[in-house]
Design a protein around this motif. Structure first.
Motif, PDB file in Angstrom:
ATOM      1  N   ASP A  26     -23.523 -12.121  10.669  1.00  0.00           N
ATOM      2  CA  ASP A  26     -23.234 -11.966   9.249  1.00  0.00           C
ATOM      3  C   ASP A  26     -22.012 -11.087   8.985  1.00  0.00           C
ATOM      4  O   ASP A  26     -21.619 -10.936   7.842  1.00  0.00           O
ATOM      5  N   ASN A  28     -18.969 -11.775   9.929  1.00  0.00           N
ATOM      6  CA  ASN A  28     -17.848 -12.658   9.646  1.00  0.00           C
ATOM      7  C   ASN A  28     -18.159 -13.693   8.573  1.00  0.00           C
ATOM      8  O   ASN A  28     -17.274 -14.162   7.893  1.00  0.00           O
ATOM      9  N   TYR A  29     -19.402 -14.065   8.415  1.00  0.00           N
ATOM     10  CA  TYR A  29     -19.755 -15.096   7.448  1.00  0.00           C
ATOM     11  C   TYR A  29     -21.062 -14.693   6.772  1.00  0.00           C
ATOM     12  O   TYR A  29     -22.122 -14.757   7.376  1.00  0.00           O
ATOM     13  N   THR A  31     -23.939 -15.050   3.921  1.00  0.00           N
ATOM     14  CA  THR A  31     -24.600 -15.937   2.971  1.00  0.00           C
ATOM     15  C   THR A  31     -25.692 -15.134   2.299  1.00  0.00           C
ATOM     16  O   THR A  31     -26.619 -14.668   2.957  1.00  0.00           O
ATOM     17  N   SER A  82     -21.277 -17.163  -0.254  1.00  0.00           N
ATOM     18  CA  SER A  82     -21.223 -17.926   0.973  1.00  0.00           C
ATOM     19  C   SER A  82     -19.826 -17.764   1.560  1.00  0.00           C
ATOM     20  O   SER A  82     -18.863 -18.323   1.036  1.00  0.00           O
ATOM     21  N   GLY A  83     -19.741 -16.976   2.624  1.00  0.00           N
ATOM     22  CA  GLY A  83     -18.433 -16.727   3.232  1.00  0.00           C
ATOM     23  C   GLY A  83     -17.561 -15.895   2.319  1.00  0.00           C
ATOM     24  O   GLY A  83     -17.947 -14.819   1.883  1.00  0.00           O
ATOM     25  N   ASP A  84     -16.385 -16.420   1.985  1.00  0.00           N
ATOM     26  CA  ASP A  84     -15.464 -15.678   1.125  1.00  0.00           C
ATOM     27  C   ASP A  84     -15.467 -16.175  -0.316  1.00  0.00           C
ATOM     28  O   ASP A  84     -14.573 -15.863  -1.086  1.00  0.00           O
TER      29      ASP A  84
END
Length: 165
Positions: A26, A28-29, A31, A82-84
Motif C-alpha cells: 500500500d 505505492n498504490y 486503495t 485508488s492510487g493517485d
C-alpha cells in the motif's frame, strides 16, 4: 584490487537492504473507501423583496435584498481513493446549486497520500474550492472553504462486505 572493491560494494548493498524498512504494497498504490460522519456549517444566500414607501412620490417601490446566513448541519462524506486519484461525495448542505459533480461525486485534485495524512482540493464550482485533509492516525476529516466547512470521523469500509439487507 577489483575484487576487493566489488566485495565492498556488495557488502554495502546487502547491509543497506537489511537496514532499510520493508516496502508494503500500500506504500505505492493506496486503495481506500472511507465513510466520514460529522457536522459542519454551510453558508446560505437568500433573497427577499422589500417594499418601501417614498413620501416624495407617494408611491411604494419594491427592491430585492440579499443576505447570507450560516446554518449548522450534520452529514456524511464518502471518499474513494485508488492510487493517485480520488473522489468524494460531499454532504448535501455544502453543495452549491451550480456545481461540478458527476454522478454525485466530486474529483479530489492535487491528491497527496502520505503515511500520516491525505490532502487535496475539491472544486465544487468555479468560485468554491474546499481544502481536504484527513489525519490517517486519528481518522479526522476536515473540509474547509469560504462557503462553509465540515469535519467528521472517518471509518474504513470494505467494498466487498455483504449487504445488511
Amino acid at each position: 584490487m577489483k575484487t576487493g572493491y566489488l566485495r565492498t560494494a556488495v557488502l554495502s548493498l546487502m547491509l543497506g537492504l537489511c537496514c532499510a524498512s520493508p516496502l508494503r504494497a500500500d506504500d505505492n498504490y493506496v486503495t481506500l473507501n472511507l465513510t466520514c460522519y460529522g457536522s459542519g456549517v454551510a453558508t446560505r444566500t437568500e433573497s427577499t423583496n422589500i417594499s418601501r414607501y417614498d413620501p416624495k412620490t407617494k408611491k411604494y417601490s419594491t427592491t430585492n435584498a440579499q443576505y447570507t446566513s450560516k446554518e449548522p448541519f450534520e452529514g456524511t462524506a464518502v471518499i474513494e481513493i485508488s492510487g493517485d486519484t480520488g473522489r468524494i461525495k460531499v454532504p448535501e448542505p455544502l453543495v452549491p446549486a451550480l456545481n461540478t459533480r458527476s454522478d454525485g461525486w466530486f474529483a479530489i485534485r492535487e491528491l497527496v497520500v502520505t503515511s500520516d495524512f491525505i490532502t487535496g482540493k475539491v472544486k465544487l464550482n468555479f468560485l468554491n474550492n474546499k481544502h481536504l485533509r484527513i489525519d490517517r492516525r486519528s481518522g479526522l476529516l476536515t473540509l474547509d472553504g469560504s462557503s462553509g466547512n465540515f469535519s467528521g470521523q472517518c471509518e474504513a469500509v470494505d467494498r466487498y462486505t455483504p449487504r445488511k439487507f
